[in-house]
Design an enzyme around this catalytic site. Structure first.
Site, PDB file in Angstrom:
ATOM      1  N   ARG A 185       0.851  -1.206   0.000  1.00 19.20           N
ATOM      2  CA  ARG A 185       0.000   0.000   0.000  1.00 19.20           C
ATOM      3  C   ARG A 185       0.881   1.249   0.000  1.00 19.20           C
ATOM      4  O   ARG A 185       0.499   2.301  -0.501  1.00 19.20           O
ATOM      5  CB  ARG A 185      -0.938   0.016   1.209  1.00 19.20           C
ATOM      6  CG  ARG A 185      -1.634   1.371   1.405  1.00 19.20           C
ATOM      7  CD  ARG A 185      -2.954   1.289   2.142  1.00 19.20           C
ATOM      8  NE  ARG A 185      -2.921   0.501   3.333  1.00 19.20           N
ATOM      9  CZ  ARG A 185      -2.392   0.888   4.514  1.00 19.20           C
ATOM     10  NH1 ARG A 185      -1.851   2.076   4.649  1.00 19.20           N
ATOM     11  NH2 ARG A 185      -2.415   0.083   5.542  1.00 19.20           N
ATOM     12  N   TYR A 242     -12.195  18.241 -15.842  1.00 19.92           N
ATOM     13  CA  TYR A 242     -12.849  16.946 -15.951  1.00 19.92           C
ATOM     14  C   TYR A 242     -13.975  16.925 -14.898  1.00 19.92           C
ATOM     15  O   TYR A 242     -13.750  17.330 -13.747  1.00 19.92           O
ATOM     16  CB  TYR A 242     -11.816  15.838 -15.702  1.00 19.92           C
ATOM     17  CG  TYR A 242     -12.424  14.504 -15.403  1.00 19.92           C
ATOM     18  CD1 TYR A 242     -13.287  13.892 -16.313  1.00 19.92           C
ATOM     19  CD2 TYR A 242     -12.171  13.838 -14.203  1.00 19.92           C
ATOM     20  CE1 TYR A 242     -13.861  12.668 -16.036  1.00 19.92           C
ATOM     21  CE2 TYR A 242     -12.736  12.619 -13.920  1.00 19.92           C
ATOM     22  CZ  TYR A 242     -13.589  12.036 -14.840  1.00 19.92           C
ATOM     23  OH  TYR A 242     -14.172  10.829 -14.557  1.00 19.92           O
ATOM     24  N   ASP A 260      -3.095  19.327 -13.920  1.00 17.23           N
ATOM     25  CA  ASP A 260      -3.468  18.014 -14.434  1.00 17.23           C
ATOM     26  C   ASP A 260      -2.993  17.995 -15.890  1.00 17.23           C
ATOM     27  O   ASP A 260      -3.553  18.668 -16.753  1.00 17.23           O
ATOM     28  CB  ASP A 260      -4.992  17.848 -14.328  1.00 17.23           C
ATOM     29  CG  ASP A 260      -5.482  16.527 -14.923  1.00 17.23           C
ATOM     30  OD1 ASP A 260      -4.775  15.941 -15.755  1.00 17.23           O
ATOM     31  OD2 ASP A 260      -6.599  16.104 -14.566  1.00 17.23           O
ATOM     32  N   LYS A 285      -4.781   7.271 -19.275  1.00 19.24           N
ATOM     33  CA  LYS A 285      -4.930   7.876 -20.591  1.00 19.24           C
ATOM     34  C   LYS A 285      -3.630   7.713 -21.397  1.00 19.24           C
ATOM     35  O   LYS A 285      -3.219   6.604 -21.662  1.00 19.24           O
ATOM     36  CB  LYS A 285      -5.367   9.338 -20.417  1.00 19.24           C
ATOM     37  CG  LYS A 285      -6.541   9.505 -19.420  1.00 19.24           C
ATOM     38  CD  LYS A 285      -7.779   8.828 -19.907  1.00 19.24           C
ATOM     39  CE  LYS A 285      -9.029   8.868 -19.049  1.00 19.24           C
ATOM     40  NZ  LYS A 285      -9.065   9.219 -17.693  1.00 19.24           N
TER      41      LYS A 285
END
Ligand code: PLP
Length: 394
Positions: free
Chosen positions: A55, A108, A178, A203
């Site tokens: 993690r 977004y 971003d 992406k």
């Protein structure tokens, strides 16, 4: 390694020292033996660096983080299970009740929803710079983060990054970009003074539509803080199998981006001036209002093209339903071409008047231009536009 293409292939990892494996192995393990109680205490106390638990960090994931950091020109990187996990970890690490996030839209829809609906429950206020009268007016002493996409989703605005960073730093706020749409091959926001860059690695970085992931890059100090808080306590870690796929994808990023740009440029030029197309949004077109900024900040203009169709939603639906090569699906940056209607999909959660203010009209269709031959893509688009001219739709 001086050149981007070489670094895309080699940066962040070498041959596995134990086995000689040439590809980075998938370290499919949740935990790592630390051998002795003394070493365990040193690892947990931060006196020794090493792997403890996946993690927090994992060798396959670490190779991906290092590669993206290198390509963005950053000291370090930190990977997450999705782009949204990266954004939320960043916010949970650096924001507190009473703080303000200023964004330059549109964003977004998921990111905007996270800021406006979820963070507001924790007393964090989101300010849309455009509604507040521009960036200069929106950024105040309470601003802790200024957030921008480059280019923006879905109208492909290109904001002046140096100016945004300057304004954020004037009040001591974090400048966050971003960079999903541009990828580090086309724009590197840290070079314009940004502090942190975020990607939906799902992406262009991954590029093949087969893995979900997110990544942040920035200074080692800042990212260590996110690893210790936003990642460790919220838990959105990237899995090793997805890290392997994303790592493999990034190696061909420069080649794919060149093909995406070739295709998008050809498609945008074809669409401009076609009957039924009211407007084409592509920062590479001279008609785009941000073309001069894009020409300064971007190597080329990217693989995303949006079009506004005369006839609103009915026309958009008919157009989409007649595409054969473009797949109707959300997401972007895959080698295959994709098309979607933002108002009813990616941005459906936003109120209609907010969408329209941001230029996300009912007739807007977003195209993610893949790496296929542009001639086939143009033939597909021409066929769908022709269908719009059928008497039934007039
Ligand atoms: C620009 C942008 N940022 C962030 C995200 C969220 O990324 P993810 O889907 O990997 O959580 C998306 C997803 O579409 C996006 O387009």
């Amino acid at each position: 390694m001086n050149y981007f293409r070489t670094r895309a292939v080699h940066a962040g990892h070498g041959v596995d020292p134990q086995t000689g494996a040439h590809a980075v192995p998938v370290y499919q393990t949740s935990t790592f033996a630390y051998g002795s109680a003394e070493r365990g205490a040193r690892l947990f106390g931060g006196e020794e660096q090493g792997f403890i638990y996946s993690r927090i960090t994992n060798p396959t994931v670490r190779a991906f983080e290092r590669k993206v950091a290198d390509l963005e020109g950053a000291e370090d990187g930190l990977a997450f299970t999705s782009g949204m996990a990266a954004v939320s970890a960043l916010a949970f690490t650096f924001l507190a009740p009473g703080d303000e996030v200023v964004y330059l839209g549109p964003l977004y829809g998921g990111t905007e929803g996270f800021f406006e609906h979820l963070l507001s429950r924790f007393g964090i206020i989101t300010v849309d710079a455009e509604q507040a009268g521009g960036l200069e007016a929106a950024v105040t002493e309470r601003t802790r983060m200024v957030y921008v996409e480059t280019p923006t989703n879905p109208t492909l605005r290109v904001h002046d990054l140096a100016e945004v960073a300057r304004r954020a730093h004037a009040v001591g706020a974090l400048a966050v970009a971003d960079n999903t749409f541009a990828s580090p091959y086309l724009t590197r926001p840290l070079e314009f003074g940004f502090d942190v860059v975020m990607h939906s690695a799902t992406k262009y970085l991954g590029g093949h539509g087969d893995a979900i992931g997110g990544v942040l890059v920035g200074s080692s100090e800042r990212l260590a803080q996110v690893r210790g808080e936003g990642l460790r306590h919220v838990g959105g870690c990237l899995g090793p199998q997805d890290a392997f796929l994303l790592l493999r994808g990034v190696k061909t990023l420069p080649l794919r981006m060149e093909a995406h740009c070739d295709g998008a440029e050809a498609v945008a030029r074809f669409l401009e001036g076609q009957p039924g197309v009211a407007r084409v949004y592509y920062p590479g077109l001279e008609s785009h209002p941000d073309h001069p900024v894009a020409a300064r900040q971007m190597r080329r203009f990217g693989g995303m093209v949006s079009i506004d169709l005369e006839g609103g939603f009915v026309a958009a639906q008919a157009f989409l339903n007649h595409l054969e090569l473009f797949t109707q699906a959300v997401s972007l940056g895959d080698v295959e071409s994709l098309a979607t209607h933002p108002a009813s999909t990616t941005h459906a959660l936003l109120p209609r008047e907010q969408r329209e203010r941001q230029g996300i009209s009912e007739g807007l269709v977003r195209l993610s231009v893949g790496i296929e031959d542009p001639r086939d893509l143009i033939a597909d688009l021409a066929r769908a536009l022709e269908a719009l001219r059928s008497p039934a739709l007039r």
